[in-house]
Design a protein around this motif. Sequence first.
Motif, mmCIF file in Angstrom:
data_model
loop_
_atom_site.group_PDB
_atom_site.id
_atom_site.type_symbol
_atom_site.label_atom_id
_atom_site.label_comp_id
_atom_site.label_asym_id
_atom_site.label_seq_id
_atom_site.Cartn_x
_atom_site.Cartn_y
_atom_site.Cartn_z
ATOM 1 N N PHE A 62 0.830 -1.201 0.000
ATOM 2 C CA PHE A 62 0.000 0.000 0.000
ATOM 3 C C PHE A 62 0.867 1.254 0.000
ATOM 4 N N THR A 63 0.414 2.262 -0.704
ATOM 5 C CA THR A 63 1.107 3.549 -0.695
ATOM 6 C C THR A 63 0.702 4.316 0.556
ATOM 7 N N PRO A 64 1.493 5.321 0.961
ATOM 8 C CA PRO A 64 1.090 6.149 2.101
ATOM 9 C C PRO A 64 -0.299 6.776 1.906
ATOM 10 N N GLN A 65 -0.609 7.192 0.658
ATOM 11 C CA GLN A 65 -1.922 7.788 0.393
ATOM 12 C C GLN A 65 -3.033 6.777 0.635
ATOM 13 N N GLU A 66 -2.834 5.534 0.204
ATOM 14 C CA GLU A 66 -3.853 4.500 0.406
ATOM 15 C C GLU A 66 -4.029 4.187 1.889
ATOM 16 N N ILE A 67 -2.937 4.166 2.622
ATOM 17 C CA ILE A 67 -3.037 3.930 4.073
ATOM 18 C C ILE A 67 -3.820 5.065 4.728
ATOM 19 N N ALA A 68 -3.470 6.311 4.361
ATOM 20 C CA ALA A 68 -4.183 7.464 4.928
ATOM 21 C C ALA A 68 -5.663 7.420 4.568
ATOM 22 N N ASP A 69 -5.975 7.081 3.314
ATOM 23 C CA ASP A 69 -7.379 7.031 2.892
ATOM 24 C C ASP A 69 -8.147 5.963 3.656
ATOM 25 N N THR A 70 -7.516 4.822 3.902
ATOM 26 C CA THR A 70 -8.173 3.742 4.642
ATOM 27 C C THR A 70 -8.456 4.171 6.075
ATOM 28 N N ASP B 268 -9.912 7.869 20.492
ATOM 29 C CA ASP B 268 -9.308 6.542 20.348
ATOM 30 C C ASP B 268 -7.842 6.665 19.951
ATOM 31 N N ARG B 269 -7.029 5.741 20.445
ATOM 32 C CA ARG B 269 -5.648 5.675 19.998
ATOM 33 C C ARG B 269 -5.550 4.793 18.763
ATOM 34 N N LEU B 270 -4.706 5.193 17.830
ATOM 35 C CA LEU B 270 -4.396 4.336 16.694
ATOM 36 C C LEU B 270 -3.498 3.187 17.152
ATOM 37 N N PRO B 271 -3.456 2.118 16.399
ATOM 38 C CA PRO B 271 -2.432 1.102 16.659
ATOM 39 C C PRO B 271 -1.042 1.727 16.528
ATOM 40 N N THR B 272 -0.047 1.024 17.024
ATOM 41 C CA THR B 272 1.320 1.523 16.909
ATOM 42 C C THR B 272 1.749 1.508 15.444
ATOM 43 N N GLN B 273 2.826 2.246 15.154
ATOM 44 C CA GLN B 273 3.343 2.257 13.788
ATOM 45 C C GLN B 273 3.760 0.856 13.355
ATOM 46 N N ALA B 274 4.306 0.091 14.283
ATOM 47 C CA ALA B 274 4.715 -1.276 13.951
ATOM 48 C C ALA B 274 3.501 -2.122 13.587
ATOM 49 N N GLU B 275 2.414 -1.962 14.344
ATOM 50 C CA GLU B 275 1.200 -2.733 14.062
ATOM 51 C C GLU B 275 0.593 -2.323 12.721
ATOM 52 N N LEU B 276 0.581 -1.017 12.441
ATOM 53 C CA LEU B 276 0.037 -0.557 11.165
ATOM 54 C C LEU B 276 0.919 -1.020 10.004
ATOM 55 N N ALA B 277 2.228 -0.991 10.198
ATOM 56 C CA ALA B 277 3.133 -1.449 9.151
ATOM 57 C C ALA B 277 2.896 -2.917 8.845
ATOM 58 N N GLU B 278 2.658 -3.710 9.891
ATOM 59 C CA GLU B 278 2.387 -5.133 9.679
ATOM 60 C C GLU B 278 1.054 -5.336 8.986
ATOM 61 N N GLU B 279 0.053 -4.577 9.406
ATOM 62 C CA GLU B 279 -1.270 -4.715 8.808
ATOM 63 C C GLU B 279 -1.254 -4.430 7.313
ATOM 64 N N PHE B 280 -0.566 -3.362 6.928
ATOM 65 C CA PHE B 280 -0.578 -2.938 5.530
ATOM 66 C C PHE B 280 0.583 -3.508 4.720
ATOM 67 N N GLY B 281 1.463 -4.245 5.390
ATOM 68 C CA GLY B 281 2.564 -4.854 4.669
ATOM 69 C C GLY B 281 3.552 -3.857 4.110
ATOM 70 N N VAL B 282 3.870 -2.818 4.906
ATOM 71 C CA VAL B 282 4.767 -1.759 4.443
ATOM 72 C C VAL B 282 5.828 -1.473 5.500
ATOM 73 N N GLU B 283 6.798 -0.638 5.128
ATOM 74 C CA GLU B 283 7.781 -0.167 6.092
ATOM 75 C C GLU B 283 7.160 0.937 6.958
ATOM 76 N N ARG B 284 7.776 1.168 8.098
ATOM 77 C CA ARG B 284 7.234 2.186 9.005
ATOM 78 C C ARG B 284 7.259 3.582 8.383
ATOM 79 N N GLY B 285 8.208 3.820 7.466
ATOM 80 C CA GLY B 285 8.275 5.139 6.834
ATOM 81 C C GLY B 285 7.000 5.469 6.095
ATOM 82 N N ALA B 286 6.394 4.478 5.442
ATOM 83 C CA ALA B 286 5.130 4.706 4.732
ATOM 84 C C ALA B 286 4.013 5.030 5.708
#
Length: 291
Positions: A16-24, A38-56
Motif C-alpha cells: 500500500f502507498t502512504p496515500q492508500e493507508i491514509a485514505d483507509t 481513540d488511539r491508533l495502533p502503533t506504527q509497527a502494528e500498522l506497518a504489519e497490517e498494511f505490509g509496508v515499512e514504518r516510513g510509509a
Amino acid sequence: MVVTQENAAVNGSRRFTPQEIADTLRERIRTGDLKAGDRLPTQAELAEEFGVERGAVRQALRALQEDGLLTNVSKGSPPRIAEPPVASEEPQPAMVGLAPRLVDAFAAPRVRIDVLSHTAETFMLALAEPLRLIHEGRIQPQSIDVRVLLPSRDITLAFPVAVDGDDASVHERWLAMRNAQGQVLRHNLHALRATHGIDVHVAFRALTFTPPVKLYLLNGEEALMGHYVLTRREEEYAGQMLDMYDALGSKSLLFSFHRSSGRRDAAFVEESQKWFDALWETITRDLTLSS
C-alpha cells in the motif's frame, strides 16, 4: 476498501502507498470505526497490517495530522483521533464580519492586509474598530502594510452601469466614491505614524478589469471572499436621479478560509495570496486618488 489484518495476510504481496493507508484510516474515522479520543495502533502494528515499512506509515500519519484528524502525534506513543472540528461559522455580511477579523489581524506585531474590491468603502468602515483599539492602547502593532487593488478609472466597468442611457454620470459617481474612500483610508492609517509611531505603508494599484468578488487577505493566514451580487437601484447624484445596476458590497456575504482549518482552506489562502501578488506585480499599475 477497509483493509483488515486478514486482508493483508491474504494479499501478502500487496504494498500500500502512504496515500492508500491514509485514505483507509480516514474512512475508518468517517464511519466511526475509529472515534474521537481513540488511539491508533502503533506504527509497527500498522506497518504489519498494511505490509509496508514504518516510513510509509509515518507519511500517512503526517497527512492525517495535516488534515486535523489526529492529535498527540509524536514518536513516543500512538496518536489519538482528534475531536471533530467546530463547524465554521455562518458567512456574515461584509460590514458585520470584516471588523472583528481586522481586530484579530491588527493584534499581530506586523500587520499585512491585502484587499481587492470595487471600492474601499467596506474596508474603510471596518477599520474603525481596530483603529479605535490602537488609539486606546489595547493593541499595539509595530508595523502596518496595506495594499489595495481597485478598478482603474480608464476602463469600462461591468458595474455600476445605467439601466438605460448614458453611463457617464454613473461612472463619475463611482469614481468620486472610489477616490474619497481611498483618501480617507490612507489618511486614517498614515495618522498612526504621528500618533503612535507605527511604521505604516499604504499603496494602491489600478485593476484593468471589474472584480466580480471582493477579497481580503489577512496576515497570510486568512482569506475572506464575498461575491458581488447585482441589483437595480436608484440614487440621487449631482442633482439627478440615477437608475442603475449596482452591487452593494457591504452586504456581500464573506466566506472565511483559514490556514489552521485544514489543507483545503490552507490551499485556498495560499493560492489567493499568489493570485493577488501576481496581479499586483504584473497587469496593474499605480493608482492616483485624484480629488
